[in-house]
Scaffold this active site. Structure first.
Site, PDB file in Angstrom:
ATOM      1  N   ASP A 220       0.841  -1.196   0.000  1.00 23.83           N
ATOM      2  CA  ASP A 220       0.000   0.000   0.000  1.00 23.83           C
ATOM      3  C   ASP A 220       0.879   1.251   0.000  1.00 23.83           C
ATOM      4  O   ASP A 220       1.868   1.335   0.730  1.00 23.83           O
ATOM      5  CB  ASP A 220      -0.888  -0.008   1.248  1.00 23.83           C
ATOM      6  CG  ASP A 220      -1.865   1.140   1.285  1.00 23.83           C
ATOM      7  OD1 ASP A 220      -2.711   1.228   0.380  1.00 23.83           O
ATOM      8  OD2 ASP A 220      -1.779   1.952   2.229  1.00 23.83           O
ATOM      9  N   GLU A 279       1.501  -0.709  -5.118  1.00 26.71           N
ATOM     10  CA  GLU A 279       0.449   0.275  -5.380  1.00 26.71           C
ATOM     11  C   GLU A 279       1.163   1.622  -5.405  1.00 26.71           C
ATOM     12  O   GLU A 279       1.400   2.239  -4.366  1.00 26.71           O
ATOM     13  CB  GLU A 279      -0.627   0.268  -4.297  1.00 26.71           C
ATOM     14  CG  GLU A 279      -1.781   1.188  -4.644  1.00 26.71           C
ATOM     15  CD  GLU A 279      -2.241   2.099  -3.503  1.00 26.71           C
ATOM     16  OE1 GLU A 279      -3.323   2.708  -3.629  1.00 26.71           O
ATOM     17  OE2 GLU A 279      -1.513   2.235  -2.512  1.00 26.71           O
TER      18      GLU A 279
END
Length: 555
Positions: A220, A279
């Site tokens: 993330d 990401e």
């Protein structure tokens, strides 16, 4: 069966990680947003037992791996992306034993498990941050985060002009006068990756889950851990509109790559080709490709493709740029149409019948492109964004802070069966977000019985893709087609050189997508394999309506 997936030696895994092979180069990975996938205990919230119960469905769909969103202990200020303990399962989602059982059962079904790692920030309920608040400025406890003195009289102004992705200032003042950085919600304080304790802790967290059998991690905010020296001002407001398009002192700094290189080295010590997925938002495709250099992560989400318009010229430009930049670092391209942070593509492509028609065509386009693809839960059912949720049920912190429309509408629980909500989501009578009654025709059970359903289209496309030597990773050759149409051919010769059983060697697959507003005829030179909608084929030509895609096989 876990041994079947992780049976390779660590040295073989490391060798595979630096070569042209690797399961991730062709993989179709299904994103499970845990709280909205399936409810195993009847409380209206999805959980790990619910996911485990639905593994046969996912294996039958034909995907290769699952990416599971955070299920760690959390106050849920941002639905699990605010982690209070990286080694514990939040009771809402189950137990650590449930996580172990899910991983083992997934492997028994031939599915790999990718976990979500959140390294840019913790929860403000994390033991480290509580200790930082209790400690003095300059202490080792505060050094794990980004605490700074304020500017202006008495330090009453934030240390710089950085803005939160969720809106408003990226700084919050604490008793005693200092400020701490949070690029997202105030309940998500940013970690200081210059601190050795932070780096050591996350290496230990990676090892903890790898030892439990995880096949890798989706990272993330992989572009966000390192901030520019001195934390300089951006110099302008409206910074959320610059994300992924401009250089910012808090995103995509060169120092993040050293972190990813260290994690790649750690992953390569484990058997079974464990992977890292970034990401990452970057201002150019070239900068995004840096995250997947041979000694860094294995994949990076292609948000340039996700945001491409429904337009043949623009879509082709994004595809060509993506393939070029991925090839420059010997990485597979990675394609994604939707996820839990963006509006579902049925709605982005126009909504209603037109949006669904285009979304079905986009699925065939995506699954025909070279490399790896991601499927967000529910897109195989043709689910649209839910735009009319009652105000009292909206929960997204991004919406609460006044930045954008929020992400609740793409996170509505899946409909599984039945004629009325909650459509078999769980044994209880409620769901944490309401499921529209109109979804009775979109349930898994309803689409199971319809050979023309979107679910049937995905199953057939994934079956053909897995079995055909020309699909997955490998070369792409563009064809000349009518205006408004994308046409290309995929030829055998990918990195693994493997095709499915019973598939004739030397066969190519053609793909055409009509993104224009009128019906066209294409020269297919072969028989149709699969189409997203009705097509007419005769005499080596295929008639293709607007918003329709077709695959055909070429000798």
């Amino acid at each position: 069966m876990t041994q079947d997936i992780h049976g390779a030696s660590a040295s073989a895994a490391a060798a595979a990680g630096t070569g042209t092979g690797g399961w991730w180069r062709n993989a179709v990975i299904y994103q499970v947003y845990v709280r909205s996938f399936a409810d195993g205990n009847g409380d209206g919230v999805g959980d790990l037992p619910g996911v485990r119960d639905r593994l046969p469905y996912l294996a039958g769909l034909g995907v290769d791996a699952l990416w599971i969103t955070p299920f760690y202990r959390s106050p849920m200020a941002d639905f699990g992306y605010d982690v209070a303990d990286y080694r514990e399962v939040d009771p809402r989602f189950g137990t650590l034993d449930d996580a172990r059982a899910l991983i083992a059962d997934a492997h028994a079904h031939g599915l790999r498990i990718i976990l979500d790692l959140v390294p840019n920030h913790t929860s403000d309920a994390h033991a480290w941050f509580r200790a930082a608040l209790a400690a003095a400025p300059g202490s080792p406890e505060r050094a794990r985060y980004l605490f700074r003195d304020g500017r202006g009289a008495g330090g009453a102004e934030p240390p710089n002009d950085w803005e939160s992705v969720f809106g408003g200032p990226a700084w919050t003042r604490v008793p005693g006068g200092q400020w701490y950085l949070h690029l997202f919600d105030p309940a998500q304080p940013d970690l200081n990756w210059d601190d050795a304790a932070v780096r050591a802790e996350f290496e230990a967290v990676l090892r903890f889950w790898l030892d439990l059998g995880a096949d890798g991690f989706r990272i993330d905010v992989a572009h966000g851990m390192v901030k520019a020296a001195g934390l300089p001002d951006v110099g302008r407001a409206g910074q959320t509109r610059m994300l992924g398009t401009a250089v910012l002192p808090y995103f995509d700094q060169d120092g993040v790559h050293e972190i990813h290189r260290s994690w790649r080295a750690l992953l390569d010590t484990y058997a079974g080709e464990r992977i890292g997925v970034a990401e990452a938002w970057a201002p150019t495709a070239e900068r995004l490709a840096r995250y997947t250099r041979p000694d860094e992560l294995h994949q990076a989400f292609n948000f340039h493709y996700l945001t491409a318009p429904w337009d043949a010229h623009g879509m082709r430009a994004v595809i060509e740029e993506s393939l070029r930049t991925a090839a420059a670092v010997s990485a597979p391209a990675t394609w994604v149409l939707s996820n839990h942070d963006v509006q579902r593509h049925v709605t982005r492509y126009g909504g209603g019948a037109e949006g669904l028609r285009r979304a079905r065509a986009a699925a065939l386009l995506t699954l025909a492109l070279p490399g790896s693809a991601y499927v967000y839960q529910g897109e195989e059912l043709g689910l649209p964004e839910v735009l009319d949720l009652p105000a009292e049920v909206l929960q997204d912190p991004q919406r609460r802070r006044g930045e954008g429309e929020g992400r609740d509408g793409c996170r509505v629980p899946l409909p599984w069966s039945g004629e009325e909500p909650p459509f078999g989501f769980g044994t209880g009578g409620t769901t944490w977000l309401p499921i529209p009654p109109a979804w009775r025709d979109r349930t898994v059970a309803a689409q199971d019985a319809d050979p023309d359903s979107t679910l049937a289209l995905y199953r057939n496309a994934l079956r053909v893709r897995r079995g055909h030597p020309a699909l997955g990773d490998g070369p792409l050759r563009w064809l000349v087609g009518p205006p408004g149409t994308l046409m290309f051919v995929r030829e055998p010769g990918g990195p693994d050189g493997a095709g499915g059983a019973g598939t004739p060697a030397g066969r190519s697959v053609g793909c055409a997508v009509n993104m224009g507003d009128r019906t066209v005829q294409i020269a297919a030179f072969g028989a149709p394999l699969l189409a997203s909608g009705p097509v007419r084929a005769a005499g080596g030509r295929i008639e293709l309506a607007p918003g329709t895609a077709v695959w055909w096989e070429v000798a």
